[in-house]
Design a protein around this motif. Sequence first.
Motif, short mmCIF file in Angstrom:
data_model
loop_
_atom_site.label_atom_id
_atom_site.label_comp_id
_atom_site.label_asym_id
_atom_site.label_seq_id
_atom_site.Cartn_x
_atom_site.Cartn_y
_atom_site.Cartn_z
N GLU A 6 2.18 -10.53 -4.72
CA GLU A 6 0.88 -10.03 -4.29
C GLU A 6 1.01 -9.35 -2.93
O GLU A 6 0.45 -8.26 -2.70
N VAL A 7 1.74 -9.99 -2.01
CA VAL A 7 1.90 -9.40 -0.67
C VAL A 7 2.70 -8.11 -0.76
O VAL A 7 2.40 -7.13 -0.06
N GLU A 8 3.69 -8.06 -1.63
CA GLU A 8 4.46 -6.83 -1.81
C GLU A 8 3.57 -5.71 -2.35
O GLU A 8 3.68 -4.55 -1.93
N SER A 9 2.67 -6.06 -3.26
CA SER A 9 1.76 -5.05 -3.80
C SER A 9 0.83 -4.52 -2.71
O SER A 9 0.55 -3.31 -2.64
N VAL A 10 0.36 -5.42 -1.86
CA VAL A 10 -0.48 -5.00 -0.75
C VAL A 10 0.31 -4.10 0.20
O VAL A 10 -0.19 -3.07 0.66
N ARG A 11 1.55 -4.49 0.48
CA ARG A 11 2.38 -3.66 1.37
C ARG A 11 2.54 -2.25 0.82
O ARG A 11 2.42 -1.26 1.55
N ARG A 12 2.79 -2.15 -0.47
CA ARG A 12 3.00 -0.83 -1.07
C ARG A 12 1.74 0.02 -1.00
O ARG A 12 1.81 1.24 -0.91
N GLN A 13 0.59 -0.63 -1.06
CA GLN A 13 -0.65 0.14 -0.97
C GLN A 13 -0.99 0.51 0.47
O GLN A 13 -1.52 1.59 0.73
N LEU A 14 -0.68 -0.40 1.40
CA LEU A 14 -1.02 -0.13 2.80
C LEU A 14 -0.10 0.92 3.42
O LEU A 14 -0.54 1.73 4.25
N THR A 15 1.17 0.90 3.04
CA THR A 15 2.17 1.72 3.73
C THR A 15 1.78 3.20 3.83
O THR A 15 1.76 3.76 4.93
N PRO A 16 1.44 3.87 2.72
CA PRO A 16 1.10 5.30 2.87
C PRO A 16 -0.21 5.53 3.62
O PRO A 16 -0.41 6.61 4.18
N GLN A 17 -1.06 4.54 3.64
CA GLN A 17 -2.35 4.68 4.33
C GLN A 17 -2.20 4.52 5.84
O GLN A 17 -2.94 5.13 6.62
N LEU A 18 -1.29 3.64 6.25
CA LEU A 18 -1.26 3.24 7.66
C LEU A 18 -0.09 3.81 8.46
O LEU A 18 -0.18 3.92 9.68
N THR A 19 1.00 4.14 7.79
CA THR A 19 2.18 4.60 8.51
C THR A 19 1.85 5.86 9.32
O THR A 19 1.31 6.83 8.76
N GLY A 20 2.16 5.82 10.60
CA GLY A 20 1.90 6.97 11.46
C GLY A 20 0.52 6.99 12.10
O GLY A 20 0.27 7.79 12.99
N ARG A 21 -0.36 6.14 11.64
CA ARG A 21 -1.72 6.09 12.20
C ARG A 21 -1.72 5.31 13.51
O ARG A 21 -0.98 4.35 13.66
N ARG A 22 -2.57 5.74 14.42
CA ARG A 22 -2.74 5.03 15.69
C ARG A 22 -3.97 4.13 15.59
O ARG A 22 -4.98 4.51 14.97
N ILE A 23 -3.85 2.93 16.16
CA ILE A 23 -4.98 1.99 16.17
C ILE A 23 -5.84 2.31 17.38
O ILE A 23 -5.40 2.19 18.53
N ALA A 24 -7.05 2.80 17.13
CA ALA A 24 -7.91 3.27 18.21
C ALA A 24 -8.73 2.14 18.83
O ALA A 24 -9.06 2.17 20.02
#
Length: 279
Positions: A6-24
């Motif tokens: 389950e955590v791996e599935s979440v990681r795969r979904q989060l990665t393209p969404q969050l990689t490179g993004r800055r936390i404002a």
Amino acid sequence: MPELPEVESVRRQLTPQLTGRRIADVWWDAHPHARLSDLDLAVGRRIERIVRRGKFLLCTLDPTDDGDTLELVLHLGMTGSFSIRPTEPTPTGLATTDHVRVRFDLDDGRTLRFADPRRFGRASVIPAGDYVDRIPTLATLGPEPLSSAFDPAAFAAALAATSAPVKAKLLDQRLVAGVGNIYADEALWRARIHPASRRVGRVRAGRLHQAIVEVLTAAVEREGTTFRDYQMVNGESGRYAAFLDAYGQGDRPCRRCGEPMRRTVIAQRGTTYCPRCQR
DNA sequence: CCTGGTGCCTGGGTGC
DNA sequence: TGCACCCAGGCACCAG
């Protein structure tokens, strides 16, 4: 009950969404029992990559102006889940009605929300890799079961070293990372080992090693198991639930031998097994 | 060190 | 219908 698949599935979904993004900006729950710490340190940092270790998600952040490298450590606990949605134009803190505990407002007009009804999850910003002092469980975590680090001989030796019930050892995270109650029951069923067994020899250890790899691999392919609370970032369910042979099958006949499955408690956890083919 | 037991937390289910 | 109670379980913590 998010475990490795389950955590791996979440990681795969989060990665393209969050990689490179800055936390404002970050908002979080000040509840006294919330397992949240130092999240303000993430403000202004960019998420460089996300890796999984066991049931943990580790987000590497870009170095600060002082040259410090920080890491955002996330754990879903029992009921944690992430969602991404547009940042609310007027920040009003947290939407406590849907158990949102943390809001990470990103630099692209979206917000990563961490919801966790039972508050067993955690989110912490720590100096990168400083697990011994900050997150001992992570420091002593066993090998990744879907990597070459998960060695059959070493696993057999570790099983033989102590006398706790084999199911307790699987849940312990030090022999092997990422196995929880669902996949412990599944792997023991597949390996035909009684969950209360305190002595697992080399042959049965080899079967258990193989069963862990097979069960986790199949579950990752199906994006995990949705039994109660778990859902992915996109709100969908994991599809492995239909393939469970042991977990939650207490009212069914064994799919291998037809004997009624039996439910008991081992290591303070609900445990389902076949009394006939798991000796 | 090893092992087993308890507490944390809250939604959902059960029984009266 | 209402209410008390219990259960789910990953992990921290404690005692023997």
